[in-house]
Design a protein around this motif. Structure first.
Motif, PDB file in Angstrom:
ATOM      1  N   GLU A  18       0.797  -1.149   0.005  1.00 40.55           N
ATOM      2  CA  GLU A  18      -0.266  -0.050  -0.009  1.00 40.55           C
ATOM      3  C   GLU A  18       1.139   1.238  -0.082  1.00 40.55           C
ATOM      4  N   ASP A  19       2.152   1.204   0.228  1.00 39.75           N
ATOM      5  CA  ASP A  19       3.015   2.142   0.388  1.00 39.75           C
ATOM      6  C   ASP A  19       3.902   2.576  -0.631  1.00 39.75           C
ATOM      7  N   VAL A  20       3.588   1.891  -2.098  1.00 45.27           N
ATOM      8  CA  VAL A  20       4.281   2.102  -3.146  1.00 45.27           C
ATOM      9  C   VAL A  20       3.411   2.123  -4.186  1.00 45.27           C
ATOM     10  N   HIS A  21       3.588   2.843  -5.482  1.00 43.38           N
ATOM     11  CA  HIS A  21       2.914   3.102  -6.534  1.00 43.38           C
ATOM     12  C   HIS A  21       2.926   1.887  -7.396  1.00 43.38           C
ATOM     13  N   SER A  22       1.732   1.690  -8.322  1.00 41.79           N
ATOM     14  CA  SER A  22       1.805   0.688  -8.881  1.00 41.79           C
ATOM     15  C   SER A  22       2.211   0.613 -10.339  1.00 41.79           C
ATOM     16  N   THR A  23       2.731   1.762 -10.740  1.00 42.13           N
ATOM     17  CA  THR A  23       3.311   1.721 -12.208  1.00 42.13           C
ATOM     18  C   THR A  23       4.646   2.213 -11.674  1.00 42.13           C
ATOM     19  N   GLY A  24       5.661   1.463 -12.177  1.00 41.73           N
ATOM     20  CA  GLY A  24       7.235   1.483 -12.244  1.00 41.73           C
ATOM     21  C   GLY A  24       7.773   1.265 -13.263  1.00 41.73           C
ATOM     22  N   THR A  25       9.267   1.083 -13.016  1.00 42.08           N
ATOM     23  CA  THR A  25      10.125   0.464 -14.137  1.00 42.08           C
ATOM     24  C   THR A  25      10.694  -0.741 -14.033  1.00 42.08           C
ATOM     25  N   ILE A  26      10.881  -1.536 -15.149  1.00 40.33           N
ATOM     26  CA  ILE A  26      11.850  -2.691 -15.145  1.00 40.33           C
ATOM     27  C   ILE A  26      13.122  -2.180 -15.403  1.00 40.33           C
ATOM     28  N   LEU A  47      14.650  -0.107 -18.440  1.00 44.88           N
ATOM     29  CA  LEU A  47      14.353  -0.813 -19.573  1.00 44.88           C
ATOM     30  C   LEU A  47      13.073  -0.407 -20.220  1.00 44.88           C
ATOM     31  N   GLU A  48      11.970  -0.888 -19.322  1.00 45.18           N
ATOM     32  CA  GLU A  48      10.706  -0.574 -19.747  1.00 45.18           C
ATOM     33  C   GLU A  48       9.828  -0.307 -18.567  1.00 45.18           C
ATOM     34  N   ARG A  49       8.646   0.444 -18.876  1.00 46.45           N
ATOM     35  CA  ARG A  49       7.739   0.654 -18.047  1.00 46.45           C
ATOM     36  C   ARG A  49       6.882  -0.669 -17.592  1.00 46.45           C
ATOM     37  N   MET A  50       6.515  -0.770 -16.332  1.00 45.93           N
ATOM     38  CA  MET A  50       5.781  -1.872 -15.935  1.00 45.93           C
ATOM     39  C   MET A  50       4.400  -1.495 -14.966  1.00 45.93           C
ATOM     40  N   LYS A  51       3.685  -2.382 -14.837  1.00 51.57           N
ATOM     41  CA  LYS A  51       2.601  -2.045 -13.875  1.00 51.57           C
ATOM     42  C   LYS A  51       2.352  -3.385 -13.057  1.00 51.57           C
ATOM     43  N   ILE A  52       2.146  -3.270 -11.813  1.00 50.88           N
ATOM     44  CA  ILE A  52       1.945  -4.258 -10.955  1.00 50.88           C
ATOM     45  C   ILE A  52       0.741  -4.974 -10.952  1.00 50.88           C
ATOM     46  N   GLN A  53       0.551  -6.096 -11.205  1.00 49.54           N
ATOM     47  CA  GLN A  53      -0.736  -6.806 -11.455  1.00 49.54           C
ATOM     48  C   GLN A  53      -1.533  -7.469  -9.938  1.00 49.54           C
ATOM     49  N   GLN A  54      -0.325  -8.075  -9.283  1.00 52.17           N
ATOM     50  CA  GLN A  54      -0.710  -8.477  -7.956  1.00 52.17           C
ATOM     51  C   GLN A  54       0.540  -8.584  -7.093  1.00 52.17           C
ATOM     52  N   TRP A  55       0.262  -8.421  -5.767  1.00 53.64           N
ATOM     53  CA  TRP A  55       1.624  -8.763  -4.784  1.00 53.64           C
ATOM     54  C   TRP A  55       1.345 -10.254  -4.349  1.00 53.64           C
ATOM     55  N   VAL A  56       2.850 -10.857  -4.497  1.00 53.97           N
ATOM     56  CA  VAL A  56       2.877 -12.520  -4.549  1.00 53.97           C
ATOM     57  C   VAL A  56       3.601 -12.600  -3.047  1.00 53.97           C
ATOM     58  N   ALA A  57       4.399 -11.726  -2.540  1.00 49.63           N
ATOM     59  CA  ALA A  57       5.067 -11.618  -1.133  1.00 49.63           C
ATOM     60  C   ALA A  57       5.527 -10.348  -0.778  1.00 49.63           C
ATOM     61  N   THR A  58       5.680 -10.303   0.654  1.00 46.88           N
ATOM     62  CA  THR A  58       6.182  -9.203   1.346  1.00 46.88           C
ATOM     63  C   THR A  58       7.378  -9.359   2.049  1.00 46.88           C
ATOM     64  N   GLU A  59       7.658 -10.589   2.352  1.00 46.88           N
ATOM     65  CA  GLU A  59       9.007 -11.096   2.985  1.00 46.88           C
ATOM     66  C   GLU A  59       9.724 -12.293   2.163  1.00 46.88           C
ATOM     67  N   PRO A  60      11.061 -11.962   2.065  1.00 46.56           N
ATOM     68  CA  PRO A  60      11.976 -11.141   2.893  1.00 46.56           C
ATOM     69  C   PRO A  60      11.956  -9.718   2.147  1.00 46.56           C
ATOM     70  N   TYR A  61      11.259  -9.466   1.131  1.00 45.78           N
ATOM     71  CA  TYR A  61      11.169  -8.342   0.379  1.00 45.78           C
ATOM     72  C   TYR A  61       9.826  -8.289  -0.415  1.00 45.78           C
ATOM     73  N   LEU A  62       9.418  -6.961  -1.078  1.00 49.33           N
ATOM     74  CA  LEU A  62       8.193  -7.166  -1.777  1.00 49.33           C
ATOM     75  C   LEU A  62       8.356  -7.909  -3.083  1.00 49.33           C
ATOM     76  N   LYS A  63       7.567  -8.637  -3.489  1.00 47.19           N
ATOM     77  CA  LYS A  63       7.556  -9.312  -4.810  1.00 47.19           C
ATOM     78  C   LYS A  63       6.189  -9.299  -5.444  1.00 47.19           C
ATOM     79  N   ALA A  64       6.085  -9.022  -6.861  1.00 44.03           N
ATOM     80  CA  ALA A  64       5.022  -8.653  -7.480  1.00 44.03           C
ATOM     81  C   ALA A  64       4.960  -9.504  -8.772  1.00 44.03           C
ATOM     82  N   GLN A  65       3.548  -9.758  -9.291  1.00 42.56           N
ATOM     83  CA  GLN A  65       3.516 -10.193 -10.554  1.00 42.56           C
ATOM     84  C   GLN A  65       3.204  -8.971 -11.159  1.00 42.56           C
ATOM     85  N   ILE A  66       4.031  -8.785 -12.532  1.00 40.32           N
ATOM     86  CA  ILE A  66       3.938  -7.416 -13.193  1.00 40.32           C
ATOM     87  C   ILE A  66       3.504  -7.633 -14.663  1.00 40.32           C
TER      88      ILE A  66
END
Length: 199
Positions: A18-26, A47-66
């Protein structure tokens, strides 16, 4: 490869989805430097623009399907007009920045790819995070150019106003110095005249 997203509040130590934006960069990690204080300095290349589709993990770091989300480029007369306006405005802004080498403007003039030009200018403009995020989130390169033209226009107004204020302050200082000098000369003349009258 990593996915980079801006934080909504940079003061948060351990951001949640919830603390980060959903559009970012690869981005590609090109270099990692271990600093003496134990932190890392990481050099990346976007390299390229990306959008987060869904979060898959928060530990040990944030991980998302993009989803890779390339900017929409439409070549048209309007796009070319926007590109030229962006270049002209950039040239005006650069005139107020002596730290920017003349070669930088020449390089920008040779960039014909509007998308590349947008990111080149935006990365050197030192945008506030909300403005940079809004620019990144726009899908159309034409919309990005319009947004950047608006931001550059605002920056140009601030720079022109700053220069005017500086010029007026300089003029006031020079006037005060001139008046002080004339008053001192007048005192010296009066003293000399007073001395002469006393003889």
């Amino acid at each position: 490869l990593v996915g980079l997203v801006a934080m909504k509040d940079a003061s948060i130590e351990q951001p949640t989805p919830e603390d980060v934006h959903s559009t970012g960069t690869i981005a590609l990690i090109s270099k990692v430097i271990h600093l003496p204080d134990g932190t890392l300095q990481v050099m990346v290349r976007g390299l390229e623009r990306m959008k987060i589709q869904q979060w898959v993990a928060t530990e040990p770091y944030l991980k998302a399907q993009i989803e890779v989300s390339p900017d929409q480029v439409v070549e048209s007369v309007e796009s070319e007009a926007l590109r030229r306006s962006l270049l002209d405005l950039s040239a005006q802004v650069v005139q107020y920045m002596p730290q920017v080498p003349a070669e930088a403007m020449e390089l920008m003039r040779r960039v014909t790819d509007a998308r590349l030009l947008v990111y080149l200018i935006a990365s050197n403009l030192k945008l506030e995070v909300p403005d940079a995020q809004e620019l990144l989130a726009l899908d159309s390169v034409d919309d990005k150019m319009r947004k950047l033209i608006s931001l550059l226009g605002r920056e140009l107004e601030l720079l022109e106003l700053g220069k005017k204020i500086q010029s007026e302050a300089q003029s006031e200082m020079e006037k005060a110095q001139r008046e002080y000098f004339l008053r001192e000369q007048m005192k010296a003349i009066q003293k000399e005249l007073g001395d002469d009258e006393g003889q």
